[in-house]
Design a protein around this motif. Structure first.
Motif, mmCIF file in Angstrom:
data_model
loop_
_atom_site.group_PDB
_atom_site.id
_atom_site.type_symbol
_atom_site.label_atom_id
_atom_site.label_comp_id
_atom_site.label_asym_id
_atom_site.label_seq_id
_atom_site.Cartn_x
_atom_site.Cartn_y
_atom_site.Cartn_z
ATOM 1 N N ILE B 54 0.712 -1.133 0.022
ATOM 2 C CA ILE B 54 0.159 0.122 -0.073
ATOM 3 C C ILE B 54 0.894 1.245 0.107
ATOM 4 O O ILE B 54 0.658 2.172 -0.772
ATOM 5 C CB ILE B 54 -1.113 0.039 1.079
ATOM 6 N N LEU B 55 1.918 0.873 0.981
ATOM 7 C CA LEU B 55 2.620 2.364 0.658
ATOM 8 C C LEU B 55 3.336 2.441 -0.517
ATOM 9 O O LEU B 55 3.924 3.749 -0.877
ATOM 10 C CB LEU B 55 3.722 1.962 1.953
ATOM 11 N N ARG B 56 3.943 1.342 -1.154
ATOM 12 C CA ARG B 56 4.532 1.452 -2.487
ATOM 13 C C ARG B 56 3.626 1.987 -3.552
ATOM 14 O O ARG B 56 4.056 3.018 -4.166
ATOM 15 C CB ARG B 56 4.753 0.045 -2.904
ATOM 16 N N ALA B 57 2.263 1.937 -3.424
ATOM 17 C CA ALA B 57 1.357 2.309 -4.216
ATOM 18 C C ALA B 57 1.153 3.772 -4.047
ATOM 19 O O ALA B 57 1.469 4.531 -5.232
ATOM 20 C CB ALA B 57 -0.063 1.719 -4.055
ATOM 21 N N PHE B 58 1.254 4.254 -2.990
ATOM 22 C CA PHE B 58 1.401 5.758 -2.706
ATOM 23 C C PHE B 58 2.432 6.475 -3.061
ATOM 24 O O PHE B 58 2.384 7.476 -3.727
ATOM 25 C CB PHE B 58 1.176 5.946 -1.163
ATOM 26 N N GLN B 59 3.783 5.771 -3.003
ATOM 27 C CA GLN B 59 4.855 6.282 -3.288
ATOM 28 C C GLN B 59 5.040 6.360 -4.765
ATOM 29 O O GLN B 59 5.466 7.305 -5.538
ATOM 30 C CB GLN B 59 6.189 5.295 -3.070
ATOM 31 N N ARG B 60 4.314 5.454 -5.521
ATOM 32 C CA ARG B 60 4.462 5.517 -6.994
ATOM 33 C C ARG B 60 3.265 6.338 -7.704
ATOM 34 O O ARG B 60 3.066 6.006 -8.587
ATOM 35 C CB ARG B 60 4.093 4.015 -7.460
ATOM 36 N N GLY B 61 2.505 6.865 -6.610
ATOM 37 C CA GLY B 61 1.544 7.903 -7.481
ATOM 38 C C GLY B 61 0.202 7.504 -7.306
ATOM 39 O O GLY B 61 -0.781 8.085 -7.907
ATOM 40 N N ALA B 62 -0.066 6.542 -6.463
ATOM 41 C CA ALA B 62 -1.470 6.095 -6.471
ATOM 42 C C ALA B 62 -2.343 7.261 -5.431
ATOM 43 O O ALA B 62 -1.746 7.806 -4.469
ATOM 44 C CB ALA B 62 -2.017 4.630 -5.973
ATOM 45 N N ASP B 63 -3.447 7.450 -6.052
ATOM 46 C CA ASP B 63 -4.231 8.527 -5.226
ATOM 47 C C ASP B 63 -5.180 7.769 -4.121
ATOM 48 O O ASP B 63 -5.586 8.676 -3.296
ATOM 49 C CB ASP B 63 -5.281 9.149 -6.091
ATOM 50 N N GLY B 64 -5.369 6.613 -4.235
ATOM 51 C CA GLY B 64 -6.198 5.896 -3.040
ATOM 52 C C GLY B 64 -5.921 4.301 -3.327
ATOM 53 O O GLY B 64 -5.653 3.864 -4.450
ATOM 54 N N VAL B 65 -6.043 3.772 -2.240
ATOM 55 C CA VAL B 65 -5.945 2.116 -2.055
ATOM 56 C C VAL B 65 -7.114 1.547 -1.434
ATOM 57 O O VAL B 65 -7.189 2.000 -0.202
ATOM 58 C CB VAL B 65 -4.441 1.967 -1.629
ATOM 59 N N ILE B 66 -7.574 0.599 -1.931
ATOM 60 C CA ILE B 66 -8.782 0.108 -1.442
ATOM 61 C C ILE B 66 -8.447 -1.578 -1.173
ATOM 62 O O ILE B 66 -7.900 -2.228 -2.014
ATOM 63 C CB ILE B 66 -10.219 0.319 -1.846
ATOM 64 N N LEU B 67 -8.954 -2.038 -0.136
ATOM 65 C CA LEU B 67 -8.516 -3.435 0.280
ATOM 66 C C LEU B 67 -9.723 -4.199 0.572
ATOM 67 O O LEU B 67 -10.409 -3.788 1.454
ATOM 68 C CB LEU B 67 -7.478 -3.520 1.458
ATOM 69 N N CYS B 68 -10.166 -5.139 -0.237
ATOM 70 C CA CYS B 68 -11.218 -5.846 -0.192
ATOM 71 C C CYS B 68 -11.117 -7.377 0.105
ATOM 72 O O CYS B 68 -10.253 -8.040 -0.265
ATOM 73 C CB CYS B 68 -12.252 -5.949 -1.331
ATOM 74 N N GLY B 69 -11.859 -7.763 1.164
ATOM 75 C CA GLY B 69 -11.721 -9.281 1.602
ATOM 76 C C GLY B 69 -13.135 -9.983 2.032
ATOM 77 O O GLY B 69 -14.156 -9.265 1.788
ATOM 78 N N CYS B 70 -13.138 -11.139 2.120
ATOM 79 C CA CYS B 70 -14.415 -11.780 2.815
ATOM 80 C C CYS B 70 -14.919 -11.083 3.914
ATOM 81 O O CYS B 70 -13.968 -10.737 4.872
ATOM 82 C CB CYS B 70 -14.030 -13.423 3.152
ATOM 83 N N HIS B 71 -16.183 -11.191 4.449
ATOM 84 C CA HIS B 71 -16.573 -10.864 5.478
ATOM 85 C C HIS B 71 -16.041 -11.475 6.698
ATOM 86 O O HIS B 71 -15.809 -12.681 6.600
ATOM 87 C CB HIS B 71 -18.013 -10.916 5.577
#
Lengths: 128, 145, 665, 267
Positions: B54-71
């Motif tokens: 997630i940090l990597r994504a932000f470093q590389r310019g992502a503006d948002g990160v969402i994480l989805c899993g099972c309930h």
């Protein structure tokens, strides 16, 4: 106060979650003052949940509860009906001039052995 | 002079294979639209997602990160999403400390049957991230090509 | 450097309608490692697959990216295609440009743009893919069933019928479990012994079944297909193979005051005993806590009267080590203690009993030979009160009762009430209930019969207090329908005690690394779709160890567990999923973080010798993943502080590469 | 026996007049058993009943002052009357666990340091069980109550609410029975020993008190009790008023009797 507000108030004072009640009736089965009451512990839970507070406020049942906590102890769901009754009773007697007992009532309660505890407790319960 | 383009956020979505990825597929099968800004990366379980990703994504310019899993309780690996929940709450409080807006990250439980929820979640998430504008704070300028 | 081929599928117009597939193929051509890129109408068709196969040969491809529908749809297809062309199937990656792109985006521009990015991410990943080979392990063709009640017996019989050897480990001297103690069974009212004991005999006589009675599992190692189990055979002081079960010793033993647990302490047995007439194995056991000979060295009556010479006062616990391919847990249940519910006066009066005690009281082989008599004075009770939900559905009293519904009480209480009214029409029966729950085949009809035909008084309300006074039990209860507090002078009060998992279950779960819920019931791998498997591979669940169940449900689950075991044991080899965790031993510092988060117990530690740069060797503790047990969730990879743990197929650098490709910065 | 412990002792209103027995036998026995009871210089009545409403502050202040004085003396607080025990312990529990209530009380009291429920509250019986130990009580017995069949009457206030008072199993208590055994008597278990006598409602509805008390006595008598012991002046009053079947005494009286100091007290 309307019934919705009254309900909120009573739930706040008592700290009870009436939604936990599974309507088993063990509180009323445990109640030693059952026969003297018009509304019984389980009815306090369901009537308060339904917002039917006025009939409870007017009922003498409030003053028959012994505060013996049997209903609280035996409730399988932790609903604590005694706290509900206490909250309704306080809501009733906190109103101006709604005291149930006055000093004038004392002489007729006394006999040679009456412990001070009886008078103190009764005043706590019946008077504000 | 370059035109000032409409801001299109880069959103990375990590989806677990068993519930959320299938939920995304269902959203597709039902033609439930959500912005093309969302790009999904498939992982076996939400607990596979290292906070580093997630940090990597932000470093590389992502503006948002969402994480989805099972309930919770439905994890294919029985306890994976509980780890996710704990790890992400730690990460989010760190991101908070770093000044990354809380709305740029999200954890959502989406089951394989919740196509509509997947689409709705993505729409809502993209809207919030778009409102926040580009992520500048964690962008690693050394990465810029 | 990989040689990657990219294959973009049109899926008719499904993809090509909103994604410019040519542009995608063109754009991906320039990506690092890509040597070939094309598009085709239906990549999953035979012709499409041939394109892929040919390209693999022509361009000596080492990796493939298919931009198509969801990998959940056709990943397996394209992996097979690759394998057929001699490429490792795990060198295939799918970019999902249908469900997650063309189907949800309306305009060509953004759809194409996104498809290219998804393709780039897949290419970036394949660049870091490595061929993977699933591990294989052998299967020991023998099953272990822990617990010899009806669940364990049924499971063992079914597995044995399929031709596989099974061992039953039962901690009591006989198999049979709780069902052996029951009188009649609902809703058909056939006698429990009549339907159970033939099964017990079948189990004893089946040459594929070995019964370790009076034994316990003390250690479990290994993994699916290869469990190593240590079984403690407790000293019974009677040689099992010599004892004929004649019972002479049990008649002559001078120690007569031992509470008989089979009758729940309502009568006594001797220090040497056979639990009941149809016990399997039918051999005597000496109760070391009560035997005078074992305690003081003086007595020896049983040895004197035993003509077979089976008594052995010097017996010791023995430990047996066995190998199994599969393990079935069937540890069953017990009623909870009534100690904390003394508002019902269980500790104060012998005439307040639990429902299981009632079963013994009406059982022809029970302490009263089946006559319903009050335990206190042996008189016939004329008024009986049943109390439902004692300790069940109890949220407030975790230390007293259980939050869940025990499921079986409504039905057995209806059964008890009906049986009483049938045998003793002069007896009044009251049942106090909160709800009557009868969702089973012919269950509600059964309960209604109790009310309508047998005249049982069902009263909605709970009992608040039971007061023993004189010969009576004064029952104070509420009747919620009529708004009354009832006072009943009963002769007998029967409490439907909640049931809980057997106490042996928790330590067993630790040994098996099988998970449990907060109530100590074993959790299933999936609550709906894998209800008889535990999340731990090779461990299966049968009966009440997984949750409260009646006999029909228990037997169905037992057979279901058996079929799962058979499905495992017929295999000669188990093929694993190669996408599993792998530890880099040079980086591992042996901290145990991964071991603690693994839900399967797949990670163990071993001491290994390593050559150091200065040519010395050093013994280091490193993690080792058992490929047969790991399911590939990846929890350990994140827990690992040194980054030694990685997940094949979803490696850290692969996911990072995908992130980079998407963020394109 | 040497001094084991000094404690702050709260007699409460009724023990100063109608229930002087309960108090005096208790004081003398404690002395014999190595407990020094120190009565605070000033105390107020606890109020007799605890109000469970969590917005009631004023009715609980006297208990908080008492608890604080024990804290200042660095002593546990001991009560002997069931009602005082109930009120003081429940108040202490609220001060410890109900943060909103505690803060409101502390703001109102405006003392230098807040009171956060630090004091340990014992009922006299708990003191005997947990500090002195019933085995030591048994050793101090001079005149065992040989053969006397005694029923313990707990009533409601001594045991409930069980989770807050933490005195004993509220449905199957043993503490008074164990004391009776320690004193050489024979405890009689009867089911109504934890049912309410009618309490303060006897002020308004004597019929209710009569019914309840009657049931208790009848149940105890049927179980074979020759006398009942109680820790509550109101229980004693109700039971005695509505039934003459059995003598009712305070548990401190049989304690003093067994310790051989009953006459001393009465001199």
């Amino acid at each position: 106060m309307n019934n919705t507000e009254l309900k909120k108030e009573i739930l706040r004072i008592s700290g009870v979650n009436v939604k936990k009640c599974m309507k088993c009736g063990k509180c009323s089965a445990s109640c030693p003052a059952y026969d003297e009451m018009e509304f019984h512990p389980h009815q306090f839970a369901s009537m308060i949940d339904n917002g039917e507070i006025e009939p409870l406020l007017r009922s003498d049942s409030l003053y028959r509860c012994l505060s013996c906590f049997a209903c609280m102890e035996r409730c399988p769901r932790g609903v604590e009906p005694a706290k509900l009754i206490e909250a309704v009773r306080l809501t009733a007697i906190r109103k101006q001039g709604a005291n149930r007992m006055t000093a004038d009532d004392v002489p007729q309660m006394l006999d040679d052995n009456t412990p001070g505890q009886l008078l103190v407790s009764a005043f706590r319960k019946y008077t504000k | 002079m370059q035109d000032v383009k409409e801001f299109k956020p880069v959103i990375v979505a990590f989806c677990c294979n068993w519930c959320s990825y299938a939920g995304a597929d269902l959203a597709g099968s039902n033609r439930l639209a959500y912005p093309a800004d969302v790009k999904i990366i498939r992982v076996p379980c939400s607990c596979r997602v290292n906070p580093m990703f997630i940090l990597r994504a932000f470093q590389r310019g992502a503006d948002g990160v969402i994480l989805c899993g099972c309930h919770p309780g439905d994890c294919h690996y029985s306890t994976g999403n509980y780890y996710t929940r704990r790890r992400m709450s730690m990460l989010f409080s760190m991101l908070d400390f770093l000044g990354i807006e809380r709305d740029r990250t999200r954890v959502e439980w989406v089951s394989a049957a919740e196509g509509a929820k997947f689409a709705a979640t993505m729409n809502e998430f993209v809207e919030k991230v778009t409102a926040l504008g580009p992520n500048k704070r964690l962008e690693d300028l050394r990465c810029k090509q | 450097m990989q040689r990657i081929g990219v294959f973009v599928c049109w899926c008719g117009s499904n993809i090509a309608g909103t994604v410019d597939v040519h542009a995608v193929a063109e754009a991906l051509k320039t990506e690092s490692g890509v040597v070939f890129s094309t598009d085709y109408q239906y990549m999953c068709s035979q012709a499409g697959q041939d394109i892929i196969k040919n390209a693999i040969h022509e361009h000596s491809l080492t990796g493939i990216v298919v931009c198509s529908c969801s990998p959940r749809m056709h990943e397996a297809t394209f992996r097979k295609t690759a394998a057929a062309a001699g490429l490792n199937p795990y060198m295939v990656e799918i970019a999902n440009i249908r469900e997650q792109c063309s189907w949800i985006h309306k305009d060509m521009l953004s759809g194409t743009e996104k498809a290219i990015i998804l393709g780039k991410a897949a290419v970036a990943k394949v660049n870091l893919n490595a061929p993977l080979t699933p591990g294989q392990s052998t299967v020991t063709k023998r099953a272990l069933v822990i617990g010899g009640g009806i669940a364990g017996i049924q499971t063992a019989l079914d597995i044995a019928d399929a031709g596989f050897p099974v061992d039953i480990v039962e901690k009591k001297p006989t198999i049979g479990g709780k069902m052996a103690q029951l009188d009649k069974t609902f809703p058909t009212l056939d006698c429990a012994a009549c339907i159970l004991t033939p099964k017990m005999v079948d189990a004893a006589q089946n040459e594929n079944i070995r019964i370790y009675s009076y034994s316990e599992v003390t250690e479990v190692g290994g993994y699916v297909g290869n469990f190593d189990v240590t079984i403690k055979r407790k000293a019974r002081y009677v040689k099992e193979d010599i004892c004929t079960g004649c019972g002479l010793c049990t008649e002559k033993c001078p120690q007569k005051k031992v509470p008989n647990e089979f009758n729940l302490g309502m009568d006594n047995r001797r220090a040497i005993y056979i639990p009941f007439a149809q016990a399997v194995p039918k051999v005597a056991t000496i109760d070391a806590d009560y035997c005078t000979m074992l305690k003081t060295g003086k007595c020896g009556v049983c040895a004197k009267v035993c003509t077979a010479g089976a008594i052995d006062y010097n017996a010791k616990d023995e430990f047996v080590k066995e190998k199994y391919g599969a393990i079935v847990v069937a540890t069953g249940y017990n009623p909870i203690s009534m100690e904390k519910f003394d508002e019902f006066a269980y500790s104060q009066s012998k005439d307040v009993i639990t429902s299981l005690e009632f079963e013994r009281l009406t059982n022809a082989a029970g302490p009263t030979s089946g006559k319903l008599l009050r335990p206190s004075d042996g008189e016939h009770p004329h008024k009986i009160v049943f109390v439902q939900c004692v300790g069940s559905r109890c949220e407030n009293c975790a230390e007293k009762g259980k939050e869940y519904c025990s499921k079986i009480c409504c039905m057995y209480t209806a059964k008890h009430a009906m049986l009483i009214r049938d045998k003793y029409p002069d007896t009044d029966v009251y049942v106090f209930y909160i709800d009557v729950r009868t969702p089973g085949k012919a269950f509600d009809e059964f309960y209604r019969r109790a009310v309508e035909e047998y005249g049982v008084h069902y009263i909605k309300g709970m009992v608040g207090k039971v007061v023993p006074e004189g010969k009576k039990l004064l029952v104070q209860a509420s009747d919620l329908i009529n708004g009354k507090q009832l006072h009943i002078d009963a002769d007998l009060v029967v409490l439907a005690a909640a049931i809980e998992p057997d106490k042996s279950a928790r330590p067993l779960a630790t040994m098996l690394t099988a998970s449990m819920d907060t109530n100590d019931f074993f959790t299933e791998a999936h609550p709906k779709l894998r209800p008889v498997e535990s999340p731990t591979a090779g461990v299966f669940l049968s009966g009440c160890c997984q949750g409260p169940k009646d006999i029909p449900e228990t037997v169905s689950q037992a057979s279901a567990a058996a079929s799962k075991v058979i499905g495992l044991l017929v295999k000669d080899h188990l093929t694993g999923n190669p996408c599993i965790a792998q530890s880099n031993e040079l980086m591992c510092n042996g901290c145990s973080s991964c071991e603690r988060v693994c839900p399967y117990g797949a990670i163990t530690y071993e001491e290994k010798e390593f050559r150091m740069p200065d040519r010395t060797t050093k013994l280091r503790r490193v993690a080792s993943v058992n490929p047969a047990v790991c399911q590939g969730c990846g929890a350990c990879t994140v827990a690992c502080p040194s980054g030694a743990m990685d997940l094949n197929g979803f490696k850290n650098n692969q996911i990072m590469a995908e992130v980079d490709a998407i963020c394109k910065m | 026996m040497g001094v084991i412990m000094k404690v702050t002792y709260f007699p409460g209103c009724t023990l100063k007049n109608k229930a002087r027995d309960l108090d005096e036998y208790g004081r003398k026995s404690a002395e014999v058993l190595g407990i020094t009871l120190e009565e605070p210089k000033a105390w107020q009545c606890c109020g007799g009943v605890f109000t469970t409403a969590n917005d009631e502050i004023a009715t609980k202040l006297s208990s908080v002052r008492l608890l604080r004085s024990a804290k200042d003396a660095d002593q546990p607080l001991v009560t002997v009357c069931s009602a005082c025990h109930n009120v003081v312990k429940q108040t202490n529990h609220a001060m410890k666990n109900d943060i909103v209530f505690r803060d409101r009380v502390n703001r109102y009291m405006a003392e230098e340091t807040p009171y956060n429920g630090e004091t340990t509250v014992y009922h006299y019986l708990e003191l005997l069980r947990d500090v002195v130990g019933f085995s030591n009580v048994a050793m101090a017995v001079k005149k065992p109550l040989a053969g006397k069949k005694i029923g313990a009457y707990y009533g409601c206030l001594l045991l409930r609410p069980g989770k807050v008072l933490g005195m004993d199993d509220p449905e199957n208590p043993r503490i008074i029975e164990d004391l009776i055994v320690a004193l050489g008597g024979e405890p009689v278990i009867y089911a109504r020993r934890n049912e309410c006598c009618g309490g303060y409602v006897s002020a308004e509805s004597p019929a209710l008190a009569e019914k309840n008390s009657g049931k208790v006595i009848d149940n105890a008598a049927a179980a074979g009790a020759e006398m009942l012991v109680t820790a509550c002046p109101l229980c004693k009053y109700n039971l005695e008023k509505y039934s003459s079947k059995l003598p009712i005494v305070y548990f401190t009286e049989i304690l003093a009797e067994a310790l051989g100091i009953k006459e001393e007290v009465n001199e």
